[in-house]
Scaffold this active site. Structure first.
Site, PDB file in Angstrom:
ATOM      1  N   PHE A 156      64.557  77.113  17.831  1.00 13.44           N
ATOM      2  CA  PHE A 156      65.327  76.211  17.180  1.00 13.44           C
ATOM      3  C   PHE A 156      66.526  76.971  16.453  1.00 13.44           C
ATOM      4  O   PHE A 156      66.598  76.668  15.329  1.00 13.44           O
ATOM      5  CB  PHE A 156      64.370  75.376  16.219  1.00 13.44           C
ATOM      6  CG  PHE A 156      64.917  74.025  16.231  1.00 13.44           C
ATOM      7  CD1 PHE A 156      65.151  73.095  17.382  1.00 13.44           C
ATOM      8  CD2 PHE A 156      65.156  73.322  14.910  1.00 13.44           C
ATOM      9  CE1 PHE A 156      65.757  71.974  17.070  1.00 13.44           C
ATOM     10  CE2 PHE A 156      65.645  72.345  14.710  1.00 13.44           C
ATOM     11  CZ  PHE A 156      65.880  71.406  15.896  1.00 13.44           C
ATOM     12  N   GLY A 157      67.028  77.850  17.294  1.00 17.40           N
ATOM     13  CA  GLY A 157      68.321  78.505  16.629  1.00 17.40           C
ATOM     14  C   GLY A 157      69.589  77.605  16.867  1.00 17.40           C
ATOM     15  O   GLY A 157      69.365  76.437  17.065  1.00 17.40           O
ATOM     16  N   ARG A 158      70.747  78.491  16.588  1.00 21.16           N
ATOM     17  CA  ARG A 158      72.098  77.705  16.929  1.00 21.16           C
ATOM     18  C   ARG A 158      72.087  76.718  18.047  1.00 21.16           C
ATOM     19  O   ARG A 158      72.503  75.635  17.904  1.00 21.16           O
ATOM     20  CB  ARG A 158      73.058  78.590  16.932  1.00 21.16           C
ATOM     21  CG  ARG A 158      73.261  79.204  15.528  1.00 21.16           C
ATOM     22  CD  ARG A 158      74.621  80.015  15.560  1.00 21.16           C
ATOM     23  NE  ARG A 158      74.963  80.704  14.221  1.00 21.16           N
ATOM     24  CZ  ARG A 158      74.696  82.096  14.295  1.00 21.16           C
ATOM     25  NH1 ARG A 158      73.831  82.662  15.199  1.00 21.16           N
ATOM     26  NH2 ARG A 158      74.738  83.002  13.129  1.00 21.16           N
ATOM     27  N   ILE A 159      71.642  77.430  19.309  1.00 22.01           N
ATOM     28  CA  ILE A 159      71.914  76.540  20.428  1.00 22.01           C
ATOM     29  C   ILE A 159      70.892  75.583  20.578  1.00 22.01           C
ATOM     30  O   ILE A 159      71.185  74.374  20.972  1.00 22.01           O
ATOM     31  CB  ILE A 159      72.034  77.584  21.456  1.00 22.01           C
ATOM     32  CG1 ILE A 159      73.090  78.544  21.670  1.00 22.01           C
ATOM     33  CG2 ILE A 159      72.134  76.894  22.886  1.00 22.01           C
ATOM     34  CD1 ILE A 159      73.023  79.588  22.623  1.00 22.01           C
ATOM     35  N   THR A 240      68.919  78.062  29.647  1.00 22.86           N
ATOM     36  CA  THR A 240      70.077  78.507  29.556  1.00 22.86           C
ATOM     37  C   THR A 240      70.118  80.042  28.718  1.00 22.86           C
ATOM     38  O   THR A 240      71.033  80.365  28.273  1.00 22.86           O
ATOM     39  CB  THR A 240      71.015  77.480  28.943  1.00 22.86           C
ATOM     40  OG1 THR A 240      70.713  77.083  27.582  1.00 22.86           O
ATOM     41  CG2 THR A 240      71.442  76.229  29.736  1.00 22.86           C
ATOM     42  N   ARG A 242      67.730  83.283  28.766  1.00 25.40           N
ATOM     43  CA  ARG A 242      67.602  84.319  29.450  1.00 25.40           C
ATOM     44  C   ARG A 242      66.533  84.084  30.637  1.00 25.40           C
ATOM     45  O   ARG A 242      65.523  83.490  30.390  1.00 25.40           O
ATOM     46  CB  ARG A 242      67.065  85.784  28.616  1.00 25.40           C
ATOM     47  CG  ARG A 242      68.204  86.214  27.815  1.00 25.40           C
ATOM     48  CD  ARG A 242      69.360  86.873  28.448  1.00 25.40           C
ATOM     49  NE  ARG A 242      70.206  87.345  27.650  1.00 25.40           N
ATOM     50  CZ  ARG A 242      71.281  86.645  27.297  1.00 25.40           C
ATOM     51  NH1 ARG A 242      71.782  85.309  27.946  1.00 25.40           N
ATOM     52  NH2 ARG A 242      72.307  87.080  26.593  1.00 25.40           N
ATOM     53  N   GLU A 271      69.796  88.438  37.883  1.00 25.97           N
ATOM     54  CA  GLU A 271      71.079  88.085  38.349  1.00 25.97           C
ATOM     55  C   GLU A 271      71.910  88.947  38.853  1.00 25.97           C
ATOM     56  O   GLU A 271      71.893  90.333  38.471  1.00 25.97           O
ATOM     57  CB  GLU A 271      71.912  87.391  36.956  1.00 25.97           C
ATOM     58  CG  GLU A 271      71.207  86.452  36.336  1.00 25.97           C
ATOM     59  CD  GLU A 271      72.061  85.781  35.230  1.00 25.97           C
ATOM     60  OE1 GLU A 271      73.288  86.233  35.111  1.00 25.97           O
ATOM     61  OE2 GLU A 271      71.550  84.896  34.432  1.00 25.97           O
ATOM     62  N   HIS A 288      75.324  80.812  35.795  1.00 24.75           N
ATOM     63  CA  HIS A 288      75.369  81.381  34.390  1.00 24.75           C
ATOM     64  C   HIS A 288      76.688  80.843  33.559  1.00 24.75           C
ATOM     65  O   HIS A 288      77.551  81.716  33.465  1.00 24.75           O
ATOM     66  CB  HIS A 288      75.319  82.759  34.409  1.00 24.75           C
ATOM     67  CG  HIS A 288      74.914  83.348  33.105  1.00 24.75           C
ATOM     68  ND1 HIS A 288      73.949  84.420  32.837  1.00 24.75           N
ATOM     69  CD2 HIS A 288      75.297  83.001  31.787  1.00 24.75           C
ATOM     70  CE1 HIS A 288      73.810  84.795  31.747  1.00 24.75           C
ATOM     71  NE2 HIS A 288      74.666  84.000  31.031  1.00 24.75           N
ATOM     72  N   GLY A 290      76.817  78.883  30.814  1.00 26.85           N
ATOM     73  CA  GLY A 290      76.867  78.596  29.581  1.00 26.85           C
ATOM     74  C   GLY A 290      77.973  78.466  28.673  1.00 26.85           C
ATOM     75  O   GLY A 290      78.106  77.584  27.883  1.00 26.85           O
TER      76      GLY A 290
END
Length: 322
Positions: A156-159, A240, A242, A271, A288, A290
């Protein structure tokens, strides 16, 4: 005094390259072909700074055994699991990243992927383009309703918080989350988010689960066959963050067996290689994207430049990670 010599490993937005070229003796990559590992290893003796991206793998063996000419790695991106931080420290190299500026656009893509899976939009567009659509009918390509469903966030970080706000305020979704660290009540309140005490609890309860953990060994294959089996048969998994967080083979097996309904992926373990098993499933697969808006990619580059400017001026670094 001579300008510091820097290496930019990939093509960056033109406005950023212009700034770097003005301030530094900058070597750019006009062909935008990924540099070979041996070329990056050699660069440690030639430059004062290297500016890598996620496509550049910097394991311990790439770093010089003694102190190098390079003194800073200005990483273009928020994640830095592709850089061995211990090896960087041992070589006396500072590492910076670009947090914050890509949160909103990546959160937009989280919701995009969730909707694409739920409403089968990729499948539908392929049908139209192939000339196989025979017209409207009541049971054609029925998907899942996301409005009012439960949106689970792991990390539950920024993104993660930005995606949660979109899900809650845009679609009336109930938000639940798990994070290894306590989250301030005011931050959770932005999306009326409710904490759960484990990853398993979120997987079991949510209709759609979005991953937002850092990569690296700590979270390698965190989402495996056992955890996928905890999700609802109607569940959707979105990544989205890793690629290595998910066991790709286990996910492909879960999709084929209908253990879960679908997945939306923007990142992959190796990737740009995507496991053949995933290509044959009902997953939405993006390359990729995002942070891939002009405004965000330019802001990321400018943040790298800010970190370089501060470092070579002997000032405190805005975004130091090592």
């Amino acid at each position: 005094m001579a300008k510091p010599k820097i290496l930019v490993t990939r093509r960056w937005p033109a406005v950023v390259e212009k700034r770097l070229s003005k301030s530094y003796n900058a070597t750019l990559n006009p062909t935008d072909v990924a540099m070979a590992s041996n070329a990056i290893a050699t660069a440690f003796a030639k430059y004062d700074a290297i500016c890598p991206t996620i496509s550049d793998k910097l394991p311990a063996e790439l770093f010089p055994q003694s102190r190098s000419r390079v003194r800073i790695l200005g990483n273009y991106g928020v994640g830095f699991s592709h850089i061995d931080l211990d090896a960087a420290k041992a070589a006396g190299i500072v590492v910076t990243n670009t947090p914050g500026v890509l949160s909103e656009c990546t959160a937009d893509l989280v919701i995009t992927l969730m909707l694409m899976v739920a409403r089968r939009t990729s499948e539908g567009e392929r049908q139209v383009r192939a000339g196989r659509w025979t017209g409207w009918r009541p049971t054609h390509m029925m998907g899942a309703k996301v409005s009012g469903a439960t949106f689970g966030v792991l990390g539950f970080g920024r993104i993660g918080r930005s995606a949660a706000k979109r899900a809650h305020h845009g679609f009336g979704m109930k938000v639940i989350y798990y994070d290894a660290f306590p989250i301030a009540p005011d931050l959770a309140a932005e999306s009326a988010a409710q904490s759960r005490d484990s990853i398993e609890a979120v997987l079991h309860e949510a209709d759609a689960v979005s991953l937002h953990m850092p990569g690296g060994a700590e979270n390698f294959h965190l989402i495996n066959a056992e955890r996928l089996a905890l999700m609802k048969p109607t569940g959707i998994l979105v990544n989205t963050a890793r690629g290595e967080i998910i066991d790709g083979q286990a996910l492909a097996d879960a999709l084929r067996s209908r253990t879960i309904a679908g997945a939306g992926l923007d990142v992959y373990e190796d990737e740009p290689t995507i496991p053949a098993a995933l290509l044959q499933t009902n997953a939405v697969l993006l390359p990729h994207l995002g942070s891939a808006t002009r405004a965000t990619r330019e802001a990321m580059g400018m943040m790298v430049a800010d970190n370089l400017d501060a470092f070579f001026a002997g000032e405190n670094l805005p975004n130091r990670v090592a």
